[in-house]
Design a protein around this motif. Structure first.
Motif, PDB file in Angstrom:
ATOM      1  N   VAL A  45       1.576   2.468  -3.544  1.00 58.93           N
ATOM      2  CA  VAL A  45       0.477   2.628  -4.498  1.00 58.93           C
ATOM      3  C   VAL A  45       0.514   4.001  -5.162  1.00 58.93           C
ATOM      4  CG1 VAL A  45      -2.042   2.845  -4.686  1.00 58.93           C
ATOM      5  CG2 VAL A  45      -1.034   0.884  -3.493  1.00 58.93           C
ATOM      6  N   VAL A  76      -5.599   0.229  -4.422  1.00 62.78           N
ATOM      7  CA  VAL A  76      -5.539   0.376  -5.878  1.00 62.78           C
ATOM      8  C   VAL A  76      -6.911   0.766  -6.422  1.00 62.78           C
ATOM      9  CG1 VAL A  76      -3.577  -1.195  -6.171  1.00 62.78           C
ATOM     10  CG2 VAL A  76      -5.908  -2.076  -6.403  1.00 62.78           C
ATOM     11  N   THR A 124       0.830  -1.214   0.000  1.00 64.90           N
ATOM     12  CA  THR A 124       0.000   0.000   0.000  1.00 64.90           C
ATOM     13  C   THR A 124       0.863   1.263   0.000  1.00 64.90           C
ATOM     14  OG1 THR A 124      -0.181  -0.269   2.390  1.00 64.90           O
ATOM     15  CG2 THR A 124      -2.054  -0.972   1.085  1.00 64.90           C
TER      16      THR A 124
END
Lengths: 343, 343, 343, 343
Positions: free
Chosen positions: C171, C197, C168
């Motif tokens: 991202v 995402v 994460t």
């Protein structure tokens, strides 16, 4: 059986399914839900097995609710069964050790193996006369001569024996000599063989197929039972898995599940599951603790010289560990040792 | 074969392994590495299969390097084989469609199915007279009467036929009537049956077992080949998987892999893999595109009334789609259609 | 949902289940059969997911009938979706080739790979900047520097690119540079990553987990869709199987099944499925013929020197064979080639 | 590593492989056999992991001989390790029961569950604050509030607790409150998470991935260990199988195998393996008998009202049976009960 209709199914489709069920001798009960219609089907096993509703217009799915096996189902027996092999019980009150060489090689090796088996607490001898081998180049067993060796060793030791039968043409010979016939993993769905061994009246050990579901396994047992023979012992021996360091995946859940689904005794074969000696005793212990009615293991006086599966045969120290487990664990679970008893 | 010694293996252990290999008729080559010693073993198939080195002191692992099958191995054939079934070739240059009813039910249904098969481009008929069924309560096939129906339909349509044989006792009957004998998934390791069909001299279709590795499958073919019969066609029909919405896992990789490992023709059976009609054509296309030498499918004039596996039988529109695929795809891959040819 | 009561269930048990369903905000419809009672349950997704009826007294089994995913379900879309990646469509009318190096190693190697990809007909570039590796001792990718290389190669070649994001925390960086974010096999059920995402608004490629059922895969897609992002492309890349000679089992059935169950595009990655170059083209062909909306493959100018998965990268002759398949097969199935189009 | 050359490999190919190995910093030892040449490779882990010899001309196969994990390997530790969680040992000499609710729902339910756990003999509490759920519509846990509830219950009962962390962004919070961090099945190869928990210095419980081989599992542990944290406990919780009546396949062989391959403690979670209450105690017994260093189970004061996995939670009678097993079985195998001890 429940037939689940597609959301797009028309009234016509529903009527078609009902008519189809009735034409096959079943009864249909329609429940219309908000988004789906469900049709319950009641009928005999023959009706349900040949209904073939999956392909009808508007049908999204069909689900069996009752088990497709009857004679071997727990639903139809109030208590679990005991099977007697040459007088030795295998069942819910006792614990039975079955041991012997993977393959009968010579009278001496078989006799020595039987003595090892006895020392570990075994009351039934195992030994292969007809051997199913993945390779046609491998040792295939002594056949009829092997059966005679086993019979002599039984005479000498007092141990009844179980041995595998591979082909319908050998069923008579094996049934004449052996106390129990084994149907092996590769033949679990050899239906002609199942029927033939069912017809002998001898107890049968049915090993689980390498990729068999519980239902398929019990359906195979049902083939034997249909011939009037309910003296069936199930044997979990490992299924195909993806782990490269062990030969098969030992499915210990099969022990309690078979006791939930069926009244038949269930034993485990940790030797063939593991394929390596250092796992046999831990897996045997696991099977006993999960509630198995017995354990079957390979033993060999000289594993390094064994013609078949020497790497998994117990001997010496590992055999003593097994004997220790067999003596202590079943008692903890309320079982007595299965020695020979007057029938 | 390579024997990998444990890091803790002593010189004595290594000498013991060498002695063991030589006592079994093999030759041993010792390579001492920094942390491990590796022993290469050279010998005949019989030596390697019965060596049993896994259990020797100091041995950590043994690895086969050469394939344990010989007669069916690609290593021993410069080109891929063609098998002829009643004059129709199955092999690397052609593409062959085999179609027909899952089970022979009546002469009319079988004849109608054969016409459907022809319409789709089939040059070989399939049809089951002896049916292996998981449930003893399901329809088991017409047996010998079914064989006669198939023979009559062959007469009427000119299509040679393949049909399954389940039991060694039926091999003679089936071989007398059929153009090709099928050994089914459940019998892939029924070694007596493999030897019996190998002995008939008729072409054999060997379906892959539900949990068979490529090596086990080819070893089963080797059993047939050992009887002097190399007219073997392999058939991928799906293996056991974990996905609940499809019956079996269609392993399309088996097509190129069998062509790498073996010289035998390989076909696919998308009907039994999928178990549902809407997947049959996509999977058939996938098999063809992967390079299969043929496809075998179930067809039925009235799938809703089929006694066996109606849900997967093609008919009408889906059959036309298959015919379309069979006409266009193989040509793209350089194959001609396999019609009957003068031998 | 259907709740199947045990044969032994009492009226009290049935009333208890009904009360339980209603207390959770659902509606219950009781159908009493001859041997069993079935209770149909209607309610919202939240009701069904938290009902937990399995443990109630008298309950034998519970079965879902409607799919537990909504936004990605085919049931709620009249036609299959097209996802655009930097202007290039992936969907039912076109066929899209995605190609590039498994890992970005250097600008030169990435650029050379992109040229190879273009030559084979690719219109989207793939390349790994963050690499998930089973071993902590293996090359882990160039990270942010790799993203910059990919962006430069996009500039030079005009190819939009897809690249994997593992964490994460990365991202934002990946979304800033890439045209499409890939969630890999090992992260298919990394729910925080799926949501992250989903929140970027960029197209997402969701690879199937190694042991994921179709339902679990689509539920993972539902996590992304719930964040308002329906630009999801599913990618079949092989699942865990038992065959030792191939890395993963390429499940070609997933292609037609995803098109039955979902409206999302589905592509295949034969390189990671096979793990060996000689299978990539046959499996790519199989995927296309089964109806895939695209194919993703590894290419490398010098596979022997590749830092990651060189054994499966296409080059030279095998790449030409792929180009040939990509040119001819999709057209046969009614698809046009997916070049860049004005959005 | 052993590189097996194809029978057709030329001297040039062999020289090429040797040059390739040396260029990567390894050493190559060539053994020419009768039909094949084998090349042994010696080198560091980094050399072996990035060698990529599979794609070289003439190479038929490559086989690892040494394990690709080092820090967690049994080969590098003379005795098995003990991990301490809030003072409670998990290791070879003791047996540790970990119990608690699958999910923290309320302070009252968590406290009541902890009392049940204690009554059954648990010395560590389990409870989920962050829940990984296949469905985005299912209850996702209380998050930070759940951690605080667990901390309060620890205060009240004296039980240290283990809880799952799903995302790198939550690692700090979880490490601040919990005595042990759990990495769940779905995250076994979430490498960023593994490194993050490895960096906290807290003990880690690493559950096996649903399709993970033993080697992949130990490689995941190696990621944690590389951050200087060897306080890792492995947890077998069932893998994906094909049997529809159980949720996962409980692989009891993992217990002895992990003890052969690694020095890390290994426990079992029969609740998540079985997914049904009637299997939990038999599987727990099996795990203990196979030699597990501990067992982790779900308990709930009112399973029918549980928000997550109520069907598998123990309560009442089944909990008493577990307590009985935990009291008697480990002692039989030479283990003492793992109460809190002065560190």
């Amino acid at each position: 059986m429940v037939i689940v209709m597609a959301p797009s199914a028309s009234d016509n489709d529903i009527a078609g399914v009902v008519a189809h069920v009735e034409a096959h001798g079943g009864q249909a009960f329609v429940s219309r839900g908000v988004s789906r219609t469900i049709i319950g089907v009641v009928g005999s096993e023959a009706v349900l097995e040949t209904l073939g509703a999956d392909g009808l217009p508007g049908v999204a799915d069909t689900k069996r609710i009752t088990a497709p096996y009857k004679l071997v189902s727990a639903a139809n027996h109030t208590k679990r069964s005991t099977v007697r092999v040459g007088g030795v019980p295998i069942g819910p009150d006792t614990f039975t050790l079955i041991a012997g060489p993977c393959a009968v090689e010579t009278p001496e090796q078989t006799y020595a193996s039987a003595l090892l088996a006895k020392r570990a607490g075994a009351t039934i001898l195992r030994g292969g006369a007809y051997k199913p081998r993945s390779s046609p180049y491998a040792f295939q067993g002594l056949g009829l001569d092997g059966l005679k060796v086993l019979a002599e060793v039984r005479e000498a030791t007092g141990l009844p024996f179980v041995t595998e039968v591979l082909d319908t043409k050998d069923v008579e010979d094996v049934a004449e000599h052996a106390d129990m016939l084994q149907v092996g993993t590769r033949n679990m769905q050899n239906f002609g063989l199942l029927q033939a061994v069912g017809g002998t009246g001898k107890p049968v050990m049915l090993k689980r197929g390498l990729a068999a579901t519980y239902e398929e396994w019990l359906m195979a047992a049902e083939y034997i039972a249909q011939r009037g023979n309910l003296d069936i012992v199930l044997c979990e021996r490992g299924i195909r898995g993806f782990e490269p360091s062990i030969r098969n995946m030992f499915d210990v859940s099969a022990v309690p599940m078979m006791q939930i689904l069926s009244h038949l005794p269930i034993i485990v074969d940790p030797s063939h599951a593991a394929g390596r000696r250092d796992l046999v005793v831990p897996l045997a212990r696991a099977g006993i603790a999960a509630g198995a009615d017995g354990v079957m293991v390979d033993v060999h006086p000289n594993p390094e010289a064994a013609l078949v599966d020497g790497a998994q045969a117990l001997t010496g120290e590992s055999l003593d560990e097994l004997a220790q487990a067999v003596t202590t664990l079943p008692a903890l679970l309320g079982r007595t040792s299965a020695a020979h008893r007057a029938g």
